[in-house]
Motif scaffolding. Structure first.
Motif, PDB file in Angstrom:
ATOM      1  N   GLY A 351      18.414  -7.242  -6.503  1.00  0.00           N
ATOM      2  CA  GLY A 351      18.139  -5.807  -6.417  1.00  0.00           C
ATOM      3  C   GLY A 351      17.013  -5.397  -7.341  1.00  0.00           C
ATOM      4  O   GLY A 351      16.132  -4.609  -6.956  1.00  0.00           O
ATOM      5  N   VAL A 352      17.014  -5.925  -8.563  1.00  0.00           N
ATOM      6  CA  VAL A 352      15.940  -5.622  -9.509  1.00  0.00           C
ATOM      7  C   VAL A 352      14.591  -6.069  -8.944  1.00  0.00           C
ATOM      8  O   VAL A 352      13.600  -5.325  -8.984  1.00  0.00           O
ATOM      9  N   VAL A 353      14.549  -7.279  -8.396  1.00  0.00           N
ATOM     10  CA  VAL A 353      13.308  -7.801  -7.823  1.00  0.00           C
ATOM     11  C   VAL A 353      12.852  -6.951  -6.648  1.00  0.00           C
ATOM     12  O   VAL A 353      11.666  -6.625  -6.508  1.00  0.00           O
ATOM     13  N   ASN A 354      13.788  -6.547  -5.803  1.00  0.00           N
ATOM     14  CA  ASN A 354      13.442  -5.806  -4.593  1.00  0.00           C
ATOM     15  C   ASN A 354      12.871  -4.426  -4.901  1.00  0.00           C
ATOM     16  O   ASN A 354      12.173  -3.842  -4.068  1.00  0.00           O
ATOM     17  N   VAL A 355      13.170  -3.906  -6.084  1.00  0.00           N
ATOM     18  CA  VAL A 355      12.589  -2.621  -6.481  1.00  0.00           C
ATOM     19  C   VAL A 355      11.060  -2.702  -6.501  1.00  0.00           C
ATOM     20  O   VAL A 355      10.365  -1.757  -6.116  1.00  0.00           O
ATOM     21  N   GLY A 356      10.538  -3.857  -6.941  1.00  0.00           N
ATOM     22  CA  GLY A 356       9.102  -3.973  -7.169  1.00  0.00           C
ATOM     23  C   GLY A 356       8.251  -3.584  -5.980  1.00  0.00           C
ATOM     24  O   GLY A 356       7.381  -2.704  -6.074  1.00  0.00           O
ATOM     25  N   GLY A 357       8.483  -4.227  -4.836  1.00  0.00           N
ATOM     26  CA  GLY A 357       7.652  -3.970  -3.666  1.00  0.00           C
ATOM     27  C   GLY A 357       7.772  -2.555  -3.169  1.00  0.00           C
ATOM     28  O   GLY A 357       6.773  -1.951  -2.726  1.00  0.00           O
ATOM     29  N   PHE A 358       8.967  -1.987  -3.250  1.00  0.00           N
ATOM     30  CA  PHE A 358       9.152  -0.660  -2.684  1.00  0.00           C
ATOM     31  C   PHE A 358       8.677   0.439  -3.625  1.00  0.00           C
ATOM     32  O   PHE A 358       8.347   1.539  -3.175  1.00  0.00           O
ATOM     33  N   VAL A 359       8.600   0.157  -4.911  1.00  0.00           N
ATOM     34  CA  VAL A 359       7.893   1.075  -5.818  1.00  0.00           C
ATOM     35  C   VAL A 359       6.410   1.102  -5.462  1.00  0.00           C
ATOM     36  O   VAL A 359       5.783   2.163  -5.391  1.00  0.00           O
ATOM     37  N   ALA A 360       5.844  -0.077  -5.200  1.00  0.00           N
ATOM     38  CA  ALA A 360       4.424  -0.157  -4.824  1.00  0.00           C
ATOM     39  C   ALA A 360       4.164   0.566  -3.513  1.00  0.00           C
ATOM     40  O   ALA A 360       3.166   1.302  -3.371  1.00  0.00           O
ATOM     41  N   ILE A 361       5.035   0.378  -2.518  1.00  0.00           N
ATOM     42  CA  ILE A 361       4.853   1.038  -1.221  1.00  0.00           C
ATOM     43  C   ILE A 361       4.974   2.548  -1.367  1.00  0.00           C
ATOM     44  O   ILE A 361       4.174   3.309  -0.803  1.00  0.00           O
ATOM     45  N   THR A 362       5.974   3.006  -2.134  1.00  0.00           N
ATOM     46  CA  THR A 362       6.167   4.443  -2.324  1.00  0.00           C
ATOM     47  C   THR A 362       4.958   5.079  -2.979  1.00  0.00           C
ATOM     48  O   THR A 362       4.441   6.110  -2.522  1.00  0.00           O
ATOM     49  N   ALA A 363       4.487   4.466  -4.055  1.00  0.00           N
ATOM     50  CA  ALA A 363       3.339   5.024  -4.781  1.00  0.00           C
ATOM     51  C   ALA A 363       2.088   5.029  -3.909  1.00  0.00           C
ATOM     52  O   ALA A 363       1.334   6.018  -3.885  1.00  0.00           O
ATOM     53  N   SER A 364       1.842   3.953  -3.174  1.00  0.00           N
ATOM     54  CA  SER A 364       0.631   3.882  -2.369  1.00  0.00           C
ATOM     55  C   SER A 364       0.708   4.814  -1.168  1.00  0.00           C
ATOM     56  O   SER A 364      -0.295   5.436  -0.786  1.00  0.00           O
ATOM     57  N   ALA A 365       1.895   4.947  -0.542  1.00  0.00           N
ATOM     58  CA  ALA A 365       2.029   5.872   0.593  1.00  0.00           C
ATOM     59  C   ALA A 365       1.748   7.296   0.162  1.00  0.00           C
ATOM     60  O   ALA A 365       1.053   8.055   0.871  1.00  0.00           O
ATOM     61  N   LEU A 366       2.261   7.688  -0.998  1.00  0.00           N
ATOM     62  CA  LEU A 366       2.005   9.033  -1.509  1.00  0.00           C
ATOM     63  C   LEU A 366       0.537   9.209  -1.856  1.00  0.00           C
ATOM     64  O   LEU A 366      -0.085  10.223  -1.516  1.00  0.00           O
ATOM     65  N   ALA A 367      -0.043   8.226  -2.529  1.00  0.00           N
ATOM     66  CA  ALA A 367      -1.445   8.326  -2.941  1.00  0.00           C
ATOM     67  C   ALA A 367      -2.383   8.405  -1.737  1.00  0.00           C
ATOM     68  O   ALA A 367      -3.348   9.189  -1.732  1.00  0.00           O
ATOM     69  N   VAL A 368      -2.113   7.612  -0.699  1.00  0.00           N
ATOM     70  CA  VAL A 368      -2.965   7.650   0.499  1.00  0.00           C
ATOM     71  C   VAL A 368      -2.915   9.037   1.136  1.00  0.00           C
ATOM     72  O   VAL A 368      -3.946   9.611   1.507  1.00  0.00           O
ATOM     73  N   GLY A 369      -1.720   9.614   1.259  1.00  0.00           N
ATOM     74  CA  GLY A 369      -1.600  10.943   1.848  1.00  0.00           C
ATOM     75  C   GLY A 369      -2.338  12.007   1.044  1.00  0.00           C
ATOM     76  O   GLY A 369      -3.062  12.842   1.608  1.00  0.00           O
ATOM     77  N   LEU A 370      -2.187  11.968  -0.274  1.00  0.00           N
ATOM     78  CA  LEU A 370      -2.868  12.954  -1.124  1.00  0.00           C
ATOM     79  C   LEU A 370      -4.386  12.812  -1.040  1.00  0.00           C
ATOM     80  O   LEU A 370      -5.113  13.805  -0.925  1.00  0.00           O
ATOM     81  N   LEU A 371      -4.868  11.574  -1.090  1.00  0.00           N
ATOM     82  CA  LEU A 371      -6.313  11.357  -1.040  1.00  0.00           C
ATOM     83  C   LEU A 371      -6.887  11.694   0.331  1.00  0.00           C
ATOM     84  O   LEU A 371      -8.034  12.162   0.437  1.00  0.00           O
ATOM     85  N   LEU A 372      -6.106  11.501   1.390  1.00  0.00           N
ATOM     86  CA  LEU A 372      -6.573  11.911   2.720  1.00  0.00           C
ATOM     87  C   LEU A 372      -6.707  13.419   2.804  1.00  0.00           C
ATOM     88  O   LEU A 372      -7.677  13.936   3.384  1.00  0.00           O
ATOM     89  N   ASP A 373      -5.751  14.132   2.241  1.00  0.00           N
ATOM     90  CA  ASP A 373      -5.854  15.596   2.238  1.00  0.00           C
ATOM     91  C   ASP A 373      -7.063  16.069   1.449  1.00  0.00           C
ATOM     92  O   ASP A 373      -7.726  17.047   1.809  1.00  0.00           O
ATOM     93  N   LEU A 374      -7.360  15.378   0.345  1.00  0.00           N
ATOM     94  CA  LEU A 374      -8.469  15.796  -0.514  1.00  0.00           C
ATOM     95  C   LEU A 374      -9.833  15.409   0.042  1.00  0.00           C
ATOM     96  O   LEU A 374     -10.796  16.167  -0.070  1.00  0.00           O
ATOM     97  N   THR A 375      -9.923  14.206   0.639  1.00  0.00           N
ATOM     98  CA  THR A 375     -11.233  13.681   1.029  1.00  0.00           C
ATOM     99  C   THR A 375     -11.414  13.519   2.533  1.00  0.00           C
ATOM    100  O   THR A 375     -12.546  13.480   3.010  1.00  0.00           O
ATOM    101  N   GLY A 376     -10.323  13.374   3.268  1.00  0.00           N
ATOM    102  CA  GLY A 376     -10.419  13.115   4.701  1.00  0.00           C
ATOM    103  C   GLY A 376     -10.933  11.734   5.031  1.00  0.00           C
ATOM    104  O   GLY A 376     -11.236  11.438   6.192  1.00  0.00           O
ATOM    105  N   SER A 377     -11.001  10.841   4.038  1.00  0.00           N
ATOM    106  CA  SER A 377     -11.578   9.507   4.237  1.00  0.00           C
ATOM    107  C   SER A 377     -10.528   8.429   3.991  1.00  0.00           C
ATOM    108  O   SER A 377      -9.970   8.326   2.889  1.00  0.00           O
ATOM    109  N   PHE A 378     -10.273   7.604   5.015  1.00  0.00           N
ATOM    110  CA  PHE A 378      -9.378   6.468   4.824  1.00  0.00           C
ATOM    111  C   PHE A 378      -9.985   5.440   3.874  1.00  0.00           C
ATOM    112  O   PHE A 378      -9.271   4.753   3.151  1.00  0.00           O
TER     113      PHE A 378
END
Length: 434
Positions: A351-378
């Motif tokens: 369970g501790v190990v499995n946290v790692g990948g999904f923390v990365a996915i959560t952070a990147s999914a949020l960051a991509v959405g915010l940056l798309l709203d700000l810049t409109g550039s993938f």
């Protein structure tokens, strides 16, 4: 300890894997449905990204509690609850007509999803010898790719044919029904094994101590960062942003779904291959991880630095295919947790190990959405994924050295170690102080 016959062990594992296949389908179903969801709920990129952030964020938060639940109550009970929660969440999502209700549905689904993989790994540890653990972990992840595959082109066709409500309602109802099969047929341990009584309720102090003991093991910490680094790219592309990115590149929805299915193809091909290789040569697993991560950064350089507005389809296919290898590569992290933790703590460590990948996915999914709203550039938005992979690569290298130092110290004390390593003077000489 009595062990199950090979046939019985595989039957138990197969029943459990079906729950995991369903979990991956439900988890990734928003990938090709993301544009439909935006229209249905009337939301933009940031709000759309919140679906994945909430679902995967809850998944990450639930991993340590799930490991403790599995070690405490057994995987059969946990998998039964998982199937009920996932089916209920998908039924609710099928009927949701408002954004808040849609978020609630994905939250329920995310909690159920979070309880599956670690439970399956605990069953593998109980029913199979240790030498098969790495191969079966990789094969479990590979078969989960079947759920991901169904959530690409087939799901897109169903959504376009019978519609949102019926598609997701049927998926949810089937999952709830399968919970009865799990409850009645699954067994936590092989026949003839004396099952210890359910442990008394753990205090918060005892829970934190158990997690702390797992976290202090260098192999567990290394597994966390391997999972973080390898899962970031295939996770964020497959769960949400890959499909809109491909459509933005000029592909039709059908073509985008086909390219997105490369994330699954790499898993289906790479999972068994990597599982077999690292089972036979466990000393190769970390060199492979490091080589994969380095090549992944070059892949991103090609995708995001391509001259012109659109990347050729053949380049997209090859790039998505290679990024997909992060899925099977992430299984190495669980082999590390299994090797360096006692059996009674494998669920917690996994369970501790499995946290790692999904923390990365959560952070990147949020960051991509915010940056798309700000810049409109993938091109700009996806740089956030690259940044997280660089962070994961760095921490993987740090903890690889520390884990090697711990193994060498154990060897010098005359202790048995799961994998004997050759000391490399230039790399390992300062490992203990890294």
């Amino acid at each position: 300890m009595p062990s199950a016959t090979p046939r019985r062990a595989f039957v138990i594992w197969s029943m459990a894997v079906m729950v995991y296949v369903a979990a991956v389908f439900h988890r990734t179903s928003l990938g090709v449905a993301s544009l439909d969801a935006a229209d249905r709920f009337g939301v933009g990129p940031t709000a759309l990204g919140a679906f994945t952030v909430l679902q995967i964020g809850l998944y990450a938060l639930m991993q340590v509690p799930t490991g403790l639940l599995v070690d405490h109550f057994g995987p059969r009970r946990v998998l039964t609850a998982a199937a009920v929660l996932m089916g209920t969440g998908q039924l609710l999502f099928a009927l949701a007509a408002s954004y808040p209700l849609g978020l609630l549905a994905r939250a329920v689904l995310g909690v159920g999803d979070a309880m599956t993989f670690v439970s399956v790994l605990r069953l593998v540890a109980a029913h199979f010898p240790a030498r098969r653990y790495a191969a079966l972990t990789a094969l479990t992840g590979t078969l989960g790719g079947v759920g991901n595959l169904i959530a690409t082109v087939p799901l897109a066709l169903l959504l376009g044919g019978i519609g949102w409500t019926i598609t997701f309602a049927v998926a949810g109802a089937v999952t709830v029904a399968y919970a009865a099969v799990v409850a009645l047929r699954l067994r936590d341990v092989p026949a003839g094994t004396v099952v210890p009584p359910v442990r008394p309720a753990l205090s918060l102090r005892a829970v934190l101590a158990d997690v702390g003991r797992s976290w202090r093991v260098p192999g567990t910490r290394l597994g966390f960062w391997v999972h973080f680094a390898t899962m970031a790219a295939p996770g964020v592309l497959g769960l949400l942003w890959g499909f809109p990115y491909l459509v933005e590149q000029g592909l039709s929805t059908g073509a985008a779904g086909s390219v997105l299915s490369m994330l699954v193809l790499g898993l289906l091909v790479g999972g068994p291959l990597i599982g077999v290789v690292i089972s036979r040569r466990p000393d190769w697993r970390m060199p492979f991880v490091v080589g994969y991560l380095a090549s992944t950064l070059l892949t991103w350089l090609v995708l995001l630095g391509w001259p012109g507005e659109r990347v050729p389809v053949v380049v997209l296919v090859v790039a998505f295919g290679w990024l997909s290898v992060g899925g099977p590569a992430s299984s190495i992290s669980f082999a590390l947790a299994r090797d360096y933790n006692p059996l009674h703590r494998v669920g917690t460590a996994s369970g501790v190990v499995n946290v790692g990948g999904f923390v990365a996915i959560t952070a990147s999914a949020l960051a991509v959405g915010l940056l798309l709203d700000l810049t409109g550039s993938f091109g700009i938005a996806l740089l956030s994924v690259v940044g997280l992979q660089v962070l994961g690569f760095w921490r993987t290298a740090v903890w690889w050295r520390r884990a090697r130092a711990a193994v060498f110290a154990a060897q010098e004390r005359g202790e048995d170690v799961p994998v004997r390593l050759r000391q490399r003077r230039r790399w390992d000489v300062t490992a203990a102080a890294a």
